[in-house]
Design a protein around this motif. Structure first.
Motif, mmCIF file in Angstrom:
data_model
loop_
_atom_site.group_PDB
_atom_site.id
_atom_site.type_symbol
_atom_site.label_atom_id
_atom_site.label_comp_id
_atom_site.label_asym_id
_atom_site.label_seq_id
_atom_site.Cartn_x
_atom_site.Cartn_y
_atom_site.Cartn_z
ATOM 1 N N GLN A 205 0.802 -1.219 0.000
ATOM 2 C CA GLN A 205 0.000 0.000 0.000
ATOM 3 C C GLN A 205 0.843 1.282 0.000
ATOM 4 O O GLN A 205 0.273 2.377 0.014
ATOM 5 C CB GLN A 205 -0.942 -0.007 1.198
ATOM 6 N N GLU A 206 2.167 1.162 -0.031
ATOM 7 C CA GLU A 206 3.009 2.344 -0.009
ATOM 8 C C GLU A 206 2.859 3.132 -1.310
ATOM 9 O O GLU A 206 2.565 2.566 -2.373
ATOM 10 C CB GLU A 206 4.470 1.967 0.205
ATOM 11 N N GLU A 207 3.107 4.440 -1.232
ATOM 12 C CA GLU A 207 2.873 5.333 -2.356
ATOM 13 C C GLU A 207 4.147 6.095 -2.710
ATOM 14 O O GLU A 207 5.158 6.001 -2.010
ATOM 15 C CB GLU A 207 1.741 6.313 -1.995
ATOM 16 N N ALA A 208 4.079 6.832 -3.787
ATOM 17 C CA ALA A 208 5.208 7.648 -4.237
ATOM 18 C C ALA A 208 4.670 8.871 -4.962
ATOM 19 O O ALA A 208 3.535 8.866 -5.459
ATOM 20 C CB ALA A 208 6.124 6.840 -5.157
ATOM 21 N N GLY A 209 5.486 9.903 -5.027
ATOM 22 C CA GLY A 209 5.095 11.107 -5.747
ATOM 23 C C GLY A 209 6.182 12.155 -5.654
ATOM 24 O O GLY A 209 6.972 12.164 -4.707
#
Length: 412
Positions: A205-209
């Motif tokens: 569920q980890e995100e990036a941006g």
């Protein structure tokens, strides 16, 4: 165009935010969303120019492990005496250096590791909720992706040690899985090119941006939808109590009066607050990054190489690689030798993940770290709140930190 009063100062605001990195911008949004008028101040010529500009780009909501723990004692010789490793220390006679170091060592017990990790986890989960709510209301384009993350281990004992941290976080709804090498490569085929994998922790569920694109987009939202003001090139010299508020005196130009003030200017915040009798224990840990086009075997998921202390984060068709930790190094400019070391370490870790011959941007920034790895978000005086010390997780913790800081400011 910035609204101005007849004598040239910005129009009055209910709340002034000092610092226009991701933490300051998130704080400004938390205030504006509540109907407060907001003035952002920053010494740079635009937003997101400091430590937020080109950080590791991972939104690590599950990986909130405190820096200090029982394993610190084994790592301490390399941390203190190493010259060419991922972590190095600049020794100093400054009492603040020793105070911070002793406070850090007091956090190395298992109970403190648990407490500090869970405190940061709570804030991280608040931040994820706040970011998703913002994006539902105001879609911002910043190469955002829920790409998952693999924390890769090359030592079987260290991999098994990670299982305890997985168990610690699971009761709070954090999804993480312990994978062997075969499972890790099946989850992210680009890892087939990384030598010596023992296994990985997978956080799907980890995100990036991209924090720079996010920050510039959020400032646009603040100005267009909420009438927020921003004043750049404001290099604050000191803050003093004046009447029922605070006066911010820059090194040049007109002062600003604040009824409520939230200090979000990163590593500079401790020195600014010290003359007021407020001590915030911050240490500069200098980190590096570079950004380049994706290579022929670029991972879709974010990757952390735990042996080399590197992160690989995909941002659309670009890769952001970040790493190194230079304790008590206060010059934000990239050291060419250290940057070359980062590139060499990345090549050794994932040789085909990045187009290393076409690096677009090289960056260094000063991460403001507390001894316990959680930020200091406190009302330190009437109408004055500090929102400082986010360390390596400023991008991850920004939105939740802003919500907490503004709630405190409005309660005073």
């Amino acid at each position: 165009m910035l609204p101005v009063e007849p004598h040239g100062e910005p129009a009055g605001a209910d709340l002034v935010v000092l610092g226009a990195g991701v933490v300051g911008l998130a704080t400004a949004y938390a205030a504006a969303r509540r109907g407060l008028s907001v003035l952002l101040l920053d010494r740079a010529d635009g937003p997101v120019q400091g430590t937020s500009f080109a950080n590791g780009a991972q939104l690590s909501y599950a990986y909130t492990d405190a820096m200090a723990g029982p394993s610190t004692w084994k790592q301490l010789p390399a941390m203190l005496l190493g010259r060419n490793g991922p972590f190095r220390t600049r020794w100093s006679a400054d009492p603040d250096f020793w105070r911070w170091g002793l406070a850090f060592l007091r956090q190395t017990g298992a109970a403190r590791l648990r407490t500090n990790t869970l405190a940061t986890l709570e804030l991280a989960l608040e931040s994820r909720t706040a970011l998703h709510a913002l994006l539902q209301r105001h879609p911002i384009a910043f190469d955002h992706a829920v790409s998952g993350k693999l924390h890769v281990y090359h030592d079987a004992a260290a991999l098994q040690g990670a299982a305890a941290m997985i168990a610690l976080k699971q009761p709070f709804g954090v999804e993480q899985h312990l994978l062997d090498a075969r499972q890790a490569i099946a989850t992210e085929p680009a890892l087939a090119a990384m030598p010596g994998i023992a296994g990985a922790v997978h956080s799907p569920q980890e995100e990036a941006g991209d924090p720079f694109l996010f920050g510039t987009g959020l400032l646009d939202v603040l100005q267009r939808h909420y009438g927020a003001q921003a004043r750049f090139g404001f290099d604050v010299q000191h803050v003093v109590r004046q009447g029922d508020g605070w006066r911010l005196q820059p090194r040049a130009g007109a002062a600003v009066q604040a009824r409520r003030l939230v200090v979000c200017n990163g590593i500079d915040g401790a020195a600014l607050l010290r003359p007021l009798g407020v001590r915030v224990p911050l240490m500069a840990i200098k980190g590096y990054s570079f950004t380049a086009p994706c290579g022929v075997r670029a991972p879709a998921a974010s990757i952390t190489d735990t042996s080399r202390k590197l992160v690989f984060c995909r941002l659309g068709e670009r890769m952001r690689v970040a790493g190194l930790a230079d304790l008590n190094h206060w010059d934000p400019h990239p050291d060419p030798e250290r940057m070359a070391q980062l590139v060499a370490m990345a090549r050794a870790s994932m040789p085909e993940a990045v187009d290393y011959d076409n690096i677009e941007n090289r960056w260094a920034g000063l991460r403001p770290v507390t001894p316990w790895s959680s930020p200091e978000i406190h009302a330190v005086a009437d109408g004055l709140v500090c929102n400082l010390g986010h360390g390596m997780l400023g991008w991850t913790l920004a939105m939740g930190s802003g919500e907490r800081a503004v709630a405190l400011a409005m309660a005073r």
